[in-house]
Design a protein around this motif. Structure first.
Motif, PDB file in Angstrom:
ATOM      1  N   THR A  32       0.790  -1.681   0.074  1.00  0.00           N
ATOM      2  CA  THR A  32      -0.040  -0.316   0.033  1.00  0.00           C
ATOM      3  C   THR A  32       0.651   1.438   0.064  1.00  0.00           C
ATOM      4  OG1 THR A  32      -1.771  -1.470   1.016  1.00  0.00           O
ATOM      5  CG2 THR A  32      -2.002   1.022   1.592  1.00  0.00           C
ATOM      6  N   SER A  35       2.960   1.515  -3.435  1.00  0.00           N
ATOM      7  CA  SER A  35       1.362   2.142  -4.221  1.00  0.00           C
ATOM      8  C   SER A  35       0.362   3.775  -3.649  1.00  0.00           C
ATOM      9  CB  SER A  35       0.181   1.010  -4.126  1.00  0.00           C
ATOM     10  OG  SER A  35      -0.893   1.850  -4.836  1.00  0.00           O
ATOM     11  N   ILE A  39       3.165   4.309  -7.567  1.00  0.00           N
ATOM     12  CA  ILE A  39       2.441   4.140  -8.619  1.00  0.00           C
ATOM     13  C   ILE A  39       1.296   4.784  -8.597  1.00  0.00           C
ATOM     14  CG2 ILE A  39      -0.087   2.779  -9.397  1.00  0.00           C
ATOM     15  CD1 ILE A  39       3.211   1.444  -9.026  1.00  0.00           C
ATOM     16  N   THR A  40       0.543   5.691  -7.584  1.00  0.00           N
ATOM     17  CA  THR A  40      -0.362   7.114  -7.825  1.00  0.00           C
ATOM     18  C   THR A  40      -0.147   7.954  -9.110  1.00  0.00           C
ATOM     19  OG1 THR A  40      -1.708   5.731  -6.054  1.00  0.00           O
ATOM     20  CG2 THR A  40      -2.807   7.943  -6.540  1.00  0.00           C
ATOM     21  N   ALA A  76      -3.861  -1.420  -4.532  1.00  0.00           N
ATOM     22  CA  ALA A  76      -2.938  -1.836  -4.055  1.00  0.00           C
ATOM     23  C   ALA A  76      -3.232  -3.102  -4.384  1.00  0.00           C
ATOM     24  CB  ALA A  76      -3.045  -1.184  -2.369  1.00  0.00           C
ATOM     25  N   ILE A  79      -1.912  -4.501  -6.689  1.00  0.00           N
ATOM     26  CA  ILE A  79      -0.109  -4.618  -7.287  1.00  0.00           C
ATOM     27  C   ILE A  79      -0.240  -5.503  -6.188  1.00  0.00           C
ATOM     28  CG2 ILE A  79       1.771  -3.424  -6.191  1.00  0.00           C
ATOM     29  CD1 ILE A  79       0.580  -0.587  -7.384  1.00  0.00           C
TER      30      ILE A  79
END
Length: 154
Positions: A32, A35, A39-40, A76, A79
């Motif tokens: 998390t 992410s 990623i965000t 999340a 991933i």
């Protein structure tokens, strides 16, 4: 009564499960964080937006629907699933395939049965002599081929 509870708690599988849950929770927190940290923002770059969905929401008649939390949780989850699959499942499958012995088909020689032509007792199809009346019998060629035995010569 307490002894039974103590035995239950001290079983190896309960302790292993507890450790697995703790490691899983820590792994989820790491994924998390990854992410949210990487990623965000990458999604934000790709969509020319902020990429942070966690605060996204809409309101209907004074009721707030924070759909962004769901999108963040879904990202999340994807991933986590991808990391588990590519970093745990695939390597473990390769290790198991490497160390798994190639099991050849084992054929039970005594599984194929036939009747003795002299005493009509059941004998293995590959037998050359009856175990009951000791008569010589011709082995079944198909059974010999199945167990990879050469044809016997008299």
């Amino acid at each position: 009564m307490l002894n039974g509870f103590k035995d239950f708690i001290l079983r190896g599988n309960v302790i292993s499960m507890a450790i697995g849950l703790a490691v899983g929770a820590a792994f989820t927190a790491v994924v998390t964080g990854f992410s949210n940290a990487f990623i965000t923002p990458l999604i934000g770059l790709a969509t020319r937006g902020t990429g942070d969905f966690s605060k996204a929401s809409y309101e209907v008649d004074g009721v707030v629907f924070p759909y962004g939390r769901f999108i963040s949780a879904a990202i999340a989850f994807l991933i986590t699933a991808a990391v588990l699959y590519f970093c745990v499942v695939v390597p473990m499958a390769k290790v198991q395939n490497r160390f798994a012995k190639e099991e050849e088909e084992t054929v039970d020689i005594k599984a194929a049965l036939r009747d003795c032509p002299r005493c009509f007792s059941e004998i293995p199809a590959v037998a050359s002599r009856c175990g009951h009346c000791t008569s010589e019998v011709e082995p079944d060629p198909e059974a010999l081929a199945l167990v990879k035995l050469p044809a016997q010569q008299h």
